[in-house]
Design a protein around this motif. Structure first.
Motif, short mmCIF file in Angstrom:
data_model
loop_
_atom_site.label_atom_id
_atom_site.label_comp_id
_atom_site.label_asym_id
_atom_site.label_seq_id
_atom_site.Cartn_x
_atom_site.Cartn_y
_atom_site.Cartn_z
N ALA A 114 0.84 -1.20 0.00
CA ALA A 114 0.00 0.00 0.00
C ALA A 114 0.88 1.26 0.00
O ALA A 114 1.88 1.33 0.71
CB ALA A 114 -0.91 -0.01 1.22
N GLY A 115 0.49 2.25 -0.79
CA GLY A 115 1.22 3.50 -0.85
C GLY A 115 2.33 3.54 -1.88
O GLY A 115 2.93 4.59 -2.11
N ALA A 116 2.63 2.39 -2.49
CA ALA A 116 3.70 2.33 -3.49
C ALA A 116 3.11 2.40 -4.90
O ALA A 116 2.05 1.85 -5.17
CB ALA A 116 4.52 1.07 -3.33
N THR A 117 3.82 3.09 -5.80
CA THR A 117 3.42 3.16 -7.20
C THR A 117 4.25 2.15 -7.99
O THR A 117 5.48 2.24 -8.00
CB THR A 117 3.67 4.56 -7.77
N PRO A 118 3.60 1.17 -8.65
CA PRO A 118 4.37 0.19 -9.42
C PRO A 118 4.90 0.80 -10.71
O PRO A 118 4.23 1.59 -11.37
CB PRO A 118 3.34 -0.92 -9.70
N VAL A 119 6.12 0.42 -11.06
CA VAL A 119 6.75 0.88 -12.31
C VAL A 119 7.15 -0.37 -13.08
O VAL A 119 8.05 -1.11 -12.67
CB VAL A 119 7.98 1.76 -12.02
N LEU B 134 8.12 5.06 -4.02
CA LEU B 134 7.51 5.57 -2.80
C LEU B 134 7.86 7.04 -2.63
O LEU B 134 8.60 7.61 -3.43
CB LEU B 134 7.95 4.75 -1.58
N ASP B 135 7.34 7.67 -1.58
CA ASP B 135 7.57 9.09 -1.37
C ASP B 135 9.05 9.42 -1.21
O ASP B 135 9.51 10.48 -1.65
CB ASP B 135 6.80 9.58 -0.13
N ASP B 136 9.80 8.52 -0.58
CA ASP B 136 11.19 8.84 -0.25
C ASP B 136 12.23 7.95 -0.92
O ASP B 136 13.42 8.17 -0.77
CB ASP B 136 11.39 8.76 1.27
N ARG B 137 11.78 6.95 -1.68
CA ARG B 137 12.76 6.05 -2.27
C ARG B 137 12.18 5.31 -3.48
O ARG B 137 10.97 5.18 -3.63
CB ARG B 137 13.24 5.02 -1.24
N ALA C 42 10.27 11.72 -15.83
CA ALA C 42 9.46 12.90 -15.49
C ALA C 42 8.81 12.74 -14.12
O ALA C 42 8.76 13.69 -13.33
CB ALA C 42 8.38 13.10 -16.56
N THR C 43 8.33 11.54 -13.82
CA THR C 43 7.72 11.29 -12.51
C THR C 43 8.73 11.46 -11.39
O THR C 43 8.42 12.05 -10.34
CB THR C 43 7.11 9.88 -12.47
N LEU C 44 9.94 10.97 -11.60
CA LEU C 44 10.98 11.10 -10.58
C LEU C 44 11.34 12.56 -10.35
O LEU C 44 11.56 12.99 -9.21
CB LEU C 44 12.22 10.30 -10.99
N ARG C 45 11.39 13.35 -11.41
CA ARG C 45 11.69 14.77 -11.25
C ARG C 45 10.59 15.47 -10.44
O ARG C 45 10.88 16.32 -9.58
CB ARG C 45 11.85 15.43 -12.62
N LEU C 46 9.34 15.10 -10.68
CA LEU C 46 8.23 15.67 -9.91
C LEU C 46 8.31 15.27 -8.45
O LEU C 46 8.06 16.08 -7.55
CB LEU C 46 6.90 15.23 -10.51
N ARG C 47 8.63 13.99 -8.19
CA ARG C 47 8.73 13.53 -6.81
C ARG C 47 9.85 14.25 -6.06
O ARG C 47 9.69 14.61 -4.90
CB ARG C 47 9.00 12.01 -6.77
N ARG C 48 10.97 14.47 -6.75
CA ARG C 48 12.10 15.13 -6.09
C ARG C 48 11.79 16.59 -5.80
O ARG C 48 12.27 17.16 -4.82
CB ARG C 48 13.36 15.02 -6.94
N SER C 49 11.00 17.22 -6.68
CA SER C 49 10.73 18.64 -6.51
C SER C 49 9.52 18.91 -5.62
O SER C 49 9.30 20.05 -5.20
CB SER C 49 10.47 19.29 -7.88
N ALA C 50 8.75 17.85 -5.31
CA ALA C 50 7.58 18.02 -4.47
C ALA C 50 8.00 18.36 -3.05
O ALA C 50 9.01 17.85 -2.54
CB ALA C 50 6.74 16.75 -4.46
#
Length: 211
Positions: free
Chosen positions: A37-42, A111-114, A200-208
């Motif tokens: 739960a809470g993880a986005t599958p890639v 995940l949010d942090d990794r 692109a998703t990773l860049r958004l997560r890092r900048s969030a």
């Protein structure tokens, strides 16, 4: 004692891989991917799936042909070989189905942090997003045809079919947790089905903003 451990280590790893493959196959049949739960599958399985299906179909066909031939040429020699060959053939098909299943039920996890980069039933590398400085779509090739994890001069490769297509550049030497033990890396390369979208998703997560 150390020599005995070295000899037993490959056997232990092979046993763990075998169990992990059957677990993946069971998850696939039950439609229960290994995504908490809470993880986005890639996803990363599209590259290997066509070739895996060809191998599975070819191996299954070979099992059937050998069994028919053994039944047709019934004699003491073929009778003695028939059961071992059948068991070996069925095991090979199940092994490949388990490998294919592991690509489906064990995606990378964002995940949010990794990012937990995975490949197949056992390979795993944990990359803290806070250490990722940039991402780029660049291809690398792993040495050998069956290796899914390779470390060389600060570069960690988590490959599928011995290839990667997305590289994460870290801000500096970072200790990463992997299925092969802790390693220090400055770059991590993985294979994903959509490298530009994941970058692109990773860049958004890092900048969030942090929560």
């Amino acid at each position: 004692m150390t020599g005995v451990r070295r000899l037993l280590a490959p056997a232990r790893e092979a046993l763990l891989l075998e169990v992990a493959l059957y677990r993946s196959l069971a998850r696939w049949l039950a439609r229960r991917p290994d995504v908490p739960a809470g993880a986005t599958p890639v996803g990363y399985g599209q590259l290997a799936a066509p070739m895996m299906w060809l191998w599975i179909f070819g191996s299954a066909t070979e099992v059937i042909v050998v069994e028919v031939l053994m039944r047709h040429w019934d004699n003491p020699v073929t009778s003695a070989l028939r059961t071992p060959l059948l068991v070996l053939g069925v095991w090979g098909v199940l092994w490949m189905l388990g490998m294919l299943a592991s690509y489906r039920v064990r995606p990378h996890l964002l995940l949010d942090d990794r990012l937990i980069a995975r490949s197949g039933a056992r390979t795993r590398v944990v990359v803290p997003l806070g250490a990722v400085e940039s991402t780029r779509t660049v291809e690398h090739e792993l040495p050998g045809v069956i290796r899914s994890l390779h470390v060389e001069e600060g570069l960690v490769l988590v490959g599928v079919s011995s290839q990667t297509n997305l590289e994460l550049v870290l801000s500096g030497p970072t200790v990463l947790e992997t299925s092969g033990g802790a390693v220090t890396a400055t770059r991590v390369a993985v294979w994903v089905d959509d490298p530009r979208g994941v970058a692109a998703t990773l860049r958004l997560r890092r900048s969030a903003p942090s929560r």
